[in-house]
Design a protein around this motif. Sequence first.
Motif, short mmCIF file in Angstrom:
data_model
loop_
_atom_site.label_atom_id
_atom_site.label_comp_id
_atom_site.label_asym_id
_atom_site.label_seq_id
_atom_site.Cartn_x
_atom_site.Cartn_y
_atom_site.Cartn_z
N ALA A 1 -5.78 -15.66 7.00
CA ALA A 1 -5.44 -15.22 5.66
C ALA A 1 -5.79 -13.74 5.48
O ALA A 1 -5.05 -12.99 4.83
CB ALA A 1 -6.17 -16.07 4.62
N VAL A 2 -6.91 -13.34 6.07
CA VAL A 2 -7.31 -11.92 5.98
C VAL A 2 -6.27 -11.05 6.69
O VAL A 2 -5.83 -10.01 6.17
CB VAL A 2 -8.71 -11.70 6.58
N LEU A 3 -5.84 -11.49 7.88
CA LEU A 3 -4.84 -10.71 8.61
C LEU A 3 -3.53 -10.63 7.81
O LEU A 3 -2.90 -9.58 7.72
CB LEU A 3 -4.58 -11.34 9.98
N LYS A 4 -3.15 -11.77 7.22
CA LYS A 4 -1.91 -11.80 6.42
C LYS A 4 -2.02 -10.90 5.21
O LYS A 4 -1.03 -10.28 4.78
CB LYS A 4 -1.65 -13.24 5.95
N ALA A 5 -3.24 -10.83 4.66
CA ALA A 5 -3.45 -10.00 3.46
C ALA A 5 -3.10 -8.56 3.76
O ALA A 5 -2.82 -7.78 2.85
CB ALA A 5 -4.90 -10.12 3.00
N LEU A 6 -3.12 -8.21 5.05
CA LEU A 6 -2.85 -6.81 5.41
C LEU A 6 -1.40 -6.59 5.81
O LEU A 6 -1.02 -5.51 6.24
CB LEU A 6 -3.79 -6.39 6.54
N ASP A 7 -0.57 -7.66 5.69
CA ASP A 7 0.83 -7.53 6.04
C ASP A 7 1.50 -6.46 5.19
O ASP A 7 2.32 -5.68 5.67
CB ASP A 7 1.57 -8.86 5.87
N SER A 8 1.19 -6.45 3.91
CA SER A 8 1.79 -5.42 3.06
C SER A 8 0.83 -4.24 2.99
O SER A 8 -0.38 -4.41 3.00
CB SER A 8 2.10 -5.97 1.68
N PRO A 9 1.41 -3.04 2.94
CA PRO A 9 0.57 -1.84 3.04
C PRO A 9 -0.30 -1.63 1.81
O PRO A 9 -0.02 -2.17 0.74
CB PRO A 9 1.59 -0.72 3.17
N LEU A 10 -1.36 -0.87 1.98
CA LEU A 10 -2.22 -0.50 0.86
C LEU A 10 -1.73 0.83 0.34
O LEU A 10 -1.40 1.74 1.11
CB LEU A 10 -3.67 -0.37 1.33
N ASN A 11 -1.66 0.93 -0.98
CA ASN A 11 -1.19 2.18 -1.59
C ASN A 11 -2.41 3.05 -1.90
O ASN A 11 -3.16 2.79 -2.82
CB ASN A 11 -0.42 1.87 -2.86
N ILE A 12 -2.58 4.09 -1.11
CA ILE A 12 -3.75 4.95 -1.27
C ILE A 12 -3.27 6.34 -1.69
O ILE A 12 -2.76 7.09 -0.86
CB ILE A 12 -4.55 5.08 0.05
N GLY A 13 -3.43 6.63 -2.95
CA GLY A 13 -3.06 7.94 -3.46
C GLY A 13 -1.65 8.34 -3.03
O GLY A 13 -1.43 9.47 -2.59
#
Length: 731
Positions: free
Chosen positions: A390-402
């Motif tokens: 689930a943690v790995l899947k949570a990173l499937d979509s990118p994080l919006n950083i600034g």
Amino acid sequence: MSQASTTRDEEKRLAALADLWLLDTPPESRFDLIVRLAATQFRTPVAFVNLVGRERLYSKSAFGFQPVNIARTESICAHAILQDDVFVVHDTLADERFRNLPLVKEGPKARFYAGAPLISHSGQRLGALCVIDNRPHERFSHRKRALLRDMAALVVEKFYLRRNELLNATVKQFANSTELACISVDAQARIEFINHSALGLFDCGLDDIVGRDLVTILPERAEPAALLAAGLASNSAHSKTFETVARKLDGRTFPAEISLSAWHGERGPAIGAIVRDISERQARDRSLVDLANRDPLTGLSNRRHFGALLDRALADDKGATVVLIDLDEFKEVNDILGHATGDELLQAFAARIPLFLPQGAVMARFGSDEFAILLPGLRDPLRAHAVADAVLKALDSPLNIGGHLLHIGASLGYAVMPGHGETAEEIIANADFALYRAKQAGGRTARIFQPEMRSESVSRRATQDELVRALRENELVLHYQPQVSLETGEICGMEALLRWQHPTRGLLYPDAFIAALETSPLASPVGWWVLDEVCRQLATWRQEGFQLVKAGVNLFPVQFRENTLVQSVVQRLYRYDLPPSLLELEVTEKIALSNDDQALTAMRSLQRLGVQIAFDDFGTGYASLSSLQRFPLNTLKIDRSFVRDMLTNAHDAAITRAVISMASDLGLETVAEGIELAEQAELLRKLGCKSGQGYMYGKPMPAEHLAKLLVRKAATHQAVVFSDRMHMGLH
Ligand code: C2E
Ligand code: MG
Ligand code: MG
């Protein structure tokens, strides 16, 4: 002052006056009743309570005349205090000591004087109670003397009472002016005294509370016997302090700190309590605890707190899972986008992951880009795996950083109790072994702990220790594997490959030590040693008259991070006087795709200088030809897994064909790795591959063996052509 008018122990006398707070004090009405009583009893117009100071005589009270303050030498009382008994002067005019005193000649015109000394409890003569008449008396009976003595004793008692009253008033004023809330209770824990602050604290008036049980305001701890025992045990000099709940009269409660003291008063034991409202302090303590337990950047638990929670979970004996997380490209983000972005990334990560965790999970940050998850009660490896997933899947979509959309990967290692360790440290360490494995596997994956990981790690560490010695004792050697032209069979290059001549284990290949080396601080010195050694070898061959071909050198990722890459390479070319084109640096995906601008710039500079750059193991990872376009390359080395399978697997053959033609479109040379069979070489040649490397042409071999394949400049231009026969002859 005449000798007769001073007592033997004048200083003690004055001290006694001072002790009773009487020295040089004005008249006080509290003594008026006694002097009036004396005057009426003895039928005299005048009576005094006079005190004898060092120089002066002064009245504390006077009847029938104004209070006096005269020189001691001009008084009769100064004589009276030298007596043990009542001092009587029947007619002052008949006594030359007094005849000329102002008080005789003027003022009250004293003809008769009777004065009883005022004697303190310690026997000091303080002054006298005297009665005075303006006519002489012939007698002063024994009864009268006794009465005057008793009245004097009453005056002295009043001195003591007066001092206690003054003292009490001081204590009370002090108690009422202090910020401390003070309460005293009797042995039955009934409230006797409460000061202003305490009234404020308990929100009540004096009448609401005096006489009530202490239980009213200290519901938990007001058991009188216990309080008394606690108070007396504290020996009153050091009060005993405890925390409890206090209650205002309207029922609201607050946390309080009580300092108890106890004493034996005249009416029996008594207890004093100082009460403090500690709501604020407790809130502050709580936030301090919070601070001590939190990672300031992300607000997650810190490592210390995580350890404590894990300890608690272990004590529960219900099992638990620990997942360790390490971000895969965090260093690059920090290097390329800056630390502020790095911090934001960590915060965004810390905010997102908990949303994907089951109820009861605790996430912590251990430091840098290391995180941990505690799953109390989770003891099923399959469910633990699901959480990691689930943690790995949570990173499937990118994080919006600034404004940057960052696709960050993570490596996870987890350990499950019971089974994977006994203590918190052991479990975390085991999860860490698993994490290491996940990293080794290239990241973006999770691994569960397995016991053998521990021994592997031990041997990895042992290898690292041994490598230090190996480098020092020159146990590292280079072997060279020839590269040949698939068209002509001529040698056109070579690759330097590291070997370890181990004193007891014999010749070791990279698979036995390269992982340990890459993760140790030795990677850098060994990497530069290889480059140096290759250049030195080329220079030696040139000196021996051989025609040189380019030599491939594999680089460690760390050599790119040092930002001395260009300098290090150029220095060696210069030192051995070699043309840059003889050097081919082999880079892997880890390096070429790292997006590290610094490495990219360095490689571009080197390529401009003429240094060749080869992309190693193409086809094994994520790199596609288009993803490599940014990176300066001359050569593509097709991984031997393609070469191995292309004869039997049409799909692999098709891919290889496509790769070769695209590479040539991009102006890249292609070298096929791992050619073991003539059929492979033939097919590759047909597909357009220019050169190859593999056991068919020669295994990696010591430098002196390779020298035999090199062409001497002096000799005729006959090229060495490889054939199966020659290959057999060499090995
Ligand atoms: P690599 O750079 O891909 O090196 C080629 C590997 O393929 C070598 O393994 C070589 O012996 C092997 N090989 C060549 N032809 C054949 C063949 O026909 N059949 C088979 N089965 N294998 C063949 P080696 O020497 O064990 O090196 C393994 C890896 O270790 C290298 O892969 C390279 O990544 C690393 N390495 C070796 N030396 C160095 C070095 O000096 N520095 C760095 N950074 N890495 C090195
Ligand atoms: Mg290589
Ligand atoms: Mg390779």
